[in-house]
Design a protein around this motif. Structure first.
Motif, short mmCIF file in Angstrom:
data_model
loop_
_atom_site.label_atom_id
_atom_site.label_comp_id
_atom_site.label_asym_id
_atom_site.label_seq_id
_atom_site.Cartn_x
_atom_site.Cartn_y
_atom_site.Cartn_z
N UNK A 160 6.59 -3.83 -0.15
CA UNK A 160 7.21 -4.87 -0.98
C UNK A 160 7.19 -6.22 -0.29
N UNK A 161 6.76 -6.25 0.96
CA UNK A 161 6.73 -7.50 1.72
C UNK A 161 5.50 -8.34 1.35
N UNK A 162 5.70 -9.65 1.25
CA UNK A 162 4.62 -10.54 0.82
C UNK A 162 3.42 -10.51 1.77
N UNK A 163 3.68 -10.33 3.06
CA UNK A 163 2.58 -10.34 4.02
C UNK A 163 1.68 -9.12 3.84
N UNK A 164 2.30 -7.95 3.60
CA UNK A 164 1.49 -6.76 3.36
C UNK A 164 0.71 -6.92 2.05
N UNK A 165 1.36 -7.50 1.05
CA UNK A 165 0.67 -7.70 -0.22
C UNK A 165 -0.50 -8.66 -0.08
N UNK A 166 -0.34 -9.70 0.75
CA UNK A 166 -1.46 -10.61 1.00
C UNK A 166 -2.60 -9.88 1.71
N UNK A 167 -2.23 -8.96 2.61
CA UNK A 167 -3.26 -8.20 3.29
C UNK A 167 -4.03 -7.32 2.31
N UNK A 168 -3.32 -6.73 1.37
CA UNK A 168 -4.00 -5.92 0.35
C UNK A 168 -4.89 -6.80 -0.52
N UNK A 177 -12.26 -3.74 -5.55
CA UNK A 177 -11.12 -3.00 -6.10
C UNK A 177 -11.21 -1.51 -5.79
N UNK A 178 -12.40 -0.93 -5.96
CA UNK A 178 -12.53 0.52 -5.83
C UNK A 178 -12.24 1.00 -4.41
N UNK A 179 -12.82 0.33 -3.43
CA UNK A 179 -12.60 0.76 -2.04
C UNK A 179 -11.16 0.49 -1.59
N UNK A 180 -10.59 -0.60 -2.08
CA UNK A 180 -9.20 -0.89 -1.72
C UNK A 180 -8.27 0.15 -2.33
N UNK A 181 -8.52 0.52 -3.58
CA UNK A 181 -7.71 1.56 -4.22
C UNK A 181 -7.84 2.88 -3.47
N UNK A 319 -2.70 -9.20 -9.55
CA UNK A 319 -3.68 -8.12 -9.49
C UNK A 319 -3.36 -7.13 -8.38
N UNK A 320 -2.87 -7.66 -7.26
CA UNK A 320 -2.50 -6.78 -6.14
C UNK A 320 -1.31 -5.90 -6.50
N UNK A 321 -0.31 -6.49 -7.14
CA UNK A 321 0.86 -5.69 -7.53
C UNK A 321 0.45 -4.59 -8.51
N UNK A 322 -0.45 -4.93 -9.42
CA UNK A 322 -0.92 -3.92 -10.38
C UNK A 322 -1.63 -2.78 -9.65
N UNK A 323 -2.45 -3.12 -8.65
CA UNK A 323 -3.17 -2.08 -7.91
C UNK A 323 -2.21 -1.24 -7.08
N UNK A 324 -1.20 -1.87 -6.50
CA UNK A 324 -0.21 -1.12 -5.71
C UNK A 324 0.53 -0.13 -6.60
N UNK A 325 0.76 -0.50 -7.84
CA UNK A 325 1.43 0.42 -8.77
C UNK A 325 0.48 1.52 -9.24
N UNK A 326 -0.74 1.14 -9.52
CA UNK A 326 -1.72 2.13 -10.01
C UNK A 326 -2.00 3.20 -8.98
N UNK A 327 -1.94 2.83 -7.72
CA UNK A 327 -2.25 3.78 -6.65
C UNK A 327 -1.03 4.51 -6.12
N UNK A 328 0.14 4.23 -6.70
CA UNK A 328 1.35 4.94 -6.30
C UNK A 328 2.05 4.39 -5.08
#
Length: 331
Positions: A160-168, A177-181, A319-328
């Motif tokens: 939930x931290x902004x820095x981790x989300x920026x890293x994603x 997208x595919x490899x990150x997921x 887009x990152x938040x959506x991917x974090x949710x899609x991947x659990x």
């Protein structure tokens, strides 16, 4: 033209921060927390006489507020804890060009290509590790390796931290997208321990609750400042690795500001030797101007090699938040 002349004169003079009376009040939206920023911002007012009306909040929240307020935003300057939020405002043409005399103090990779925001301090992404449990040569050599079976249950992060989300977001830009997921799903499957923030996470690494954690470098230096014999150290990912991101806290001037000259003075101050020493000595971040010493033991920026990425491209938080949710990763 008059504004350009004034800003050029300001930069050429190097803006000496001298105390003087002023009736000016600047509105600052700060995505950096009050405890961190208030000491140096109080010094700004003390040295310049320019008062600040400050609204503190989460960086993404402040950026969203500015976009929602649109032309009616009272903000003159936006101070963000990561480049992505600044890029988001730039994409919506909410930031105006900063004078070259300010931009030229900071390396090109830590400012926007079109000069509408500039970094004021740097933060490297690292792997914190418990020095009693691990030696440096036992650590993974890439952030992508953390999904391997041998690291199952041994790593922590704060999604939930902004820095981790920026890293994603950076991983999405670099890998797609595919490899990150795939990597995110691997981290979940590897039972990566979830924390709400970096401070308790790094302390748990020091206490041996968890062996490793993905975090910003300065949390380790901050813990060392209060607990010199703490059993935690930072491992910088190798040059060019997707994990070797160096993000910035940065600032930009709103296009809707009617006080751009004064706004430029605030950014000038944040890039002054006094403010840069504050960031280096108090928050243990990287100063971004030349001639300011780093915290003891910190690897010089020149010895780090970021993956090839434009920090402005970290703007797609949605887009990152959506991917974090899609991947659990996030609920």
């Amino acid at each position: 033209m008059a504004l350009a002349v004034l800003l050029t004169t300001l930069g050429a003079a190097g803006f000496t921060a001298t105390a003087r009376a002023s009736e000016e009040t600047l509105t600052l939206y700060s995505g950096r927390n009050e405890k961190l920023m208030s000491p140096i911002l109080e010094e700004f007012t003390k040295d310049t006489g320019i008062k600040l009306a400050i609204r503190y909040g989460d960086t993404a929240e402040m950026a969203a507020t500015i976009l929602e307020e649109g032309d009616n935003s009272p903000a003159d300057v936006f101070l963000a804890q990561d480049a992505g939020a600044l890029g988001a405002l730039a994409a919506e043409e909410r930031l105006t060009v900063i004078p070259d005399t300010l931009l030229e103090r900071v390396p090109a990779e830590f400012q926007s290509p079109d000069g509408v925001w500039v970094g004021v301090s740097g933060r490297a992404r690292v792997l914190a590790y418990n020095t009693k449990a691990l030696k440096a040569d036992q650590l993974p050599t890439s952030i992508l390796d953390l999904v391997k079976p041998e690291y199952k249950g041994r790593v922590a992060w704060a999604p939930t931290n902004a820095s981790l989300q920026s890293q994603v977001t950076a991983l999405r830009v670099l890998l797609g997208e595919e490899k990150t997921a795939e990597w995110l799903k691997g981290m979940v499957a590897n039972e990566t321990k979830v924390y709400s923030g970096n401070v308790p996470m790094v302390k748990d690494v020091a206490d041996g609750v968890v062996e490793m954690a993905i975090t910003n470098h300065y949390y380790i230096w901050q813990l060392r400042a209060t607990t010199p014999d703490t059993a935690v150290a930072a491992a910088f990912f190798p040059k060019g690795d997707p994990g070797a991101l160096v993000n910035v806290a940065g600032a930009g001037i709103l296009t809707t500001s009617k006080k751009r000259e004064t706004a430029a003075k605030l950014i000038d101050y944040l890039l002054s030797e006094k403010a840069q020493k504050y960031f280096a000595e108090t928050t243990f971040e990287y100063p971004l101007i030349e001639g300011v010493a780093l915290a003891d033991g910190l690897t010089p920026l020149a010895d780090l090699e970021m993956p090839e990425i434009d920090l402005s491209d970290l703007a797609d938080l949605r887009g990152t938040l959506a991917l974090l949710q899609e991947t659990g990763v996030l609920p």
